[in-house]
Design an enzyme around this catalytic site. Structure first.
Site, mmCIF file in Angstrom:
data_model
loop_
_atom_site.group_PDB
_atom_site.id
_atom_site.type_symbol
_atom_site.label_atom_id
_atom_site.label_comp_id
_atom_site.label_asym_id
_atom_site.label_seq_id
_atom_site.Cartn_x
_atom_site.Cartn_y
_atom_site.Cartn_z
ATOM 1 N N GLU A 1 -28.075 41.335 -11.077
ATOM 2 C CA GLU A 1 -27.345 40.635 -10.019
ATOM 3 C C GLU A 1 -27.876 41.097 -8.662
ATOM 4 O OE1 GLU A 1 -25.289 38.652 -7.447
ATOM 5 O OE2 GLU A 1 -25.151 38.169 -9.590
ATOM 6 N N ARG B 1 -11.230 31.869 -8.679
ATOM 7 C CA ARG B 1 -12.588 32.155 -9.158
ATOM 8 C C ARG B 1 -12.817 33.659 -9.308
ATOM 9 N NH1 ARG B 1 -17.103 28.752 -8.950
ATOM 10 N NH2 ARG B 1 -19.054 29.861 -9.355
ATOM 11 N N TYR C 1 -4.486 22.381 -5.312
ATOM 12 C CA TYR C 1 -3.763 22.819 -6.516
ATOM 13 C C TYR C 1 -3.393 24.293 -6.355
ATOM 14 C CZ TYR C 1 -8.615 24.060 -7.838
ATOM 15 O OH TYR C 1 -9.921 24.528 -7.855
ATOM 16 N N ASP D 1 -25.769 26.019 -13.341
ATOM 17 C CA ASP D 1 -26.387 25.347 -12.199
ATOM 18 C C ASP D 1 -27.902 25.505 -12.169
ATOM 19 O OD1 ASP D 1 -24.030 24.344 -11.266
ATOM 20 O OD2 ASP D 1 -23.781 25.787 -9.636
#
Length: 388
Positions: free
Chosen positions: A33, A105, A208, A286
């Site tokens: 990462e 998230r 939401y 993605d």
């Protein structure tokens, strides 16, 4: 032959999912990462039943619910210039084995990261990959010049993927003429457990609840002629958001007025990668198929990809990569086409076309709500963990 080791580039949703799934099958996995910490911007996600099937298989659904995930009861379409609902997709009609969650998230990423560590995945932070080299034993080069090899290298490194470039060359995304703001605000309007799409000419607002209903996630999309950068976390002045939605009133207005620190990004359309795997390098999420956010499927597709790729590698080693690509491509392309079709429906101007479209939606949700939900069986009813 089963693989013994793998490198995953990217500690996002898809990367952590595939890393955990592989490690639990006995593979030694290292996740690289580029950031110095696993962190996510304050944004929400809709985890539909097809994505939740993967989290359930990994034993993570209960953990996610414990962190305040909200069970969705409906997806509601509203017109910005009149009261009442245009249409309502009743999620309580889903089979008992299926659920639709609204999650933060950061909570999902942290849940996946914890599971990865528990499975003995090695998380290497601050490790930026500069290039990837497919081959009999694929390799990669880090920003400091050091090289690493593994039996399989998995590119879960997003829209600017080095792995995608290695397999396909550079692509040419184009600006769609739409920008989106993201923000979370306190639930000052008693927003219920539903995803609300407030539609207006050339713009729409999605809202939401998150974290046991204490927060509301906002995604506001506007059509515009001027180009905007592609990215997830570019800060913007909330006055720009309020000006773009100055014709909105009621609950939508209150939520927009509460925004303090929105992020803005330009929506660009990338082609689905023509090659997802070759010579020990594979793509997911993605990196393989960037998706516009008009069907709330980006995270769900990444979870599906992660589980499918791990299963293929466990069953057939690197020989399973071609089967993974062949199985995933048709579904992903169908989802992307459906997302692209949704955008214009949300942005209709007042007139005969909008009247007819809204009337058809209203009639369908009132007269045949079960059939309306059934139109999504191909999407929500799909369970990748039961494939093959």
């Amino acid at each position: 032959m089963a693989i013994r080791n793998a490198i995953v580039i990217g500690a996002g949703i898809g990367g952590l999912c595939v890393a955990t799934a592989l490690a639990r099958r006995g593979v030694a996995v290292t996740v690289l990462e580029r950031a110095d910490a696993i962190r996510e911007v304050g944004a929400g996600l809709q985890i539909s039943p097809n994505g939740l099937a993967v989290l359930r298989d990994l034993g993570l659904e209960r953990r996610l619910r414990a962190r305040g995930a909200v069970q969705g009861e409906a997806v509601v379409l509203k017109a910005h210039d009149r009261g009442g609902d245009v249409a309502r997709l009743d999620l309580t009609r889903l089979p008992q084995t299926q659920s639709y969650l609204f999650v933060h998230r950061a909570d999902l990423v942290d849940t996946l990261a914890t599971a990865a560590r528990e499975a003995n995945v090695t998380l290497s932070l601050g490790s930026a990959v500069s290039s990837v080299e497919p081959g009999q034993t694929p390799a990669l080069t880090l920003g400091d010049g050091s090289r690493l090899r593994a039996e399989v290298i998995i590119g879960a490194d997003g829209i600017h993927s080095r792995s995608r470039v290695a397999l396909n060359g550079a692509d040419a995304p184009f600006f769609t003429g739409q920008v989106a703001w993201r923000a979370t605000v306190p639930n000052i309007v008693d927003h219920g457990p539903e995803a609300c799409v407030t539609m207006g000419p050339r713009r729409h607002l999605v809202s939401y609840p998150l974290r046991d209903g204490k927060l509301v996630n906002l995604v506001a999309v506007e059509e515009r002629d001027d180009w905007a950068d592609e990215g997830w976390s570019l800060p913007d002045d909330p006055a720009h958001l309020r000006a773009a939605f100055d014709s909105y009133g009621g609950r939508a207005r209150a939520l927009i007025d509460a925004v303090e620190a929105p992020t803005l990004w330009g929506l660009h359309r990338h082609p689905v990668a023509s090659c997802w795997q070759q010579d020990g390098v594979a793509l997911l999420g993605d990196a393989a198929h960037p998706t516009l956010p008009f069907l709330a499927q980006g995270a769900n597709l990444a979870l599906e990809d992660g589980w499918a790729l791990a299963a293929a590698l466990a069953a057939r080693g690197t020989d399973g990569l071609a089967a993974y690509e062949a199985a995933r491509q048709p579904r992903v392309r169908r989802v992307i086409r459906a997302a692209e079709r949704n955008a214009w429906r949300y942005h209709l101007r007042p007139g005969p076309l909008r009247f007819a479209a809204h009337r058809a939606l209203a009639l369908g949700s009132r007269v045949a709500p079960g059939r309306m939900l059934g139109a999504f069986d191909w999407l929500y009813g799909y369970d990748v963990t039961r494939e093959g």
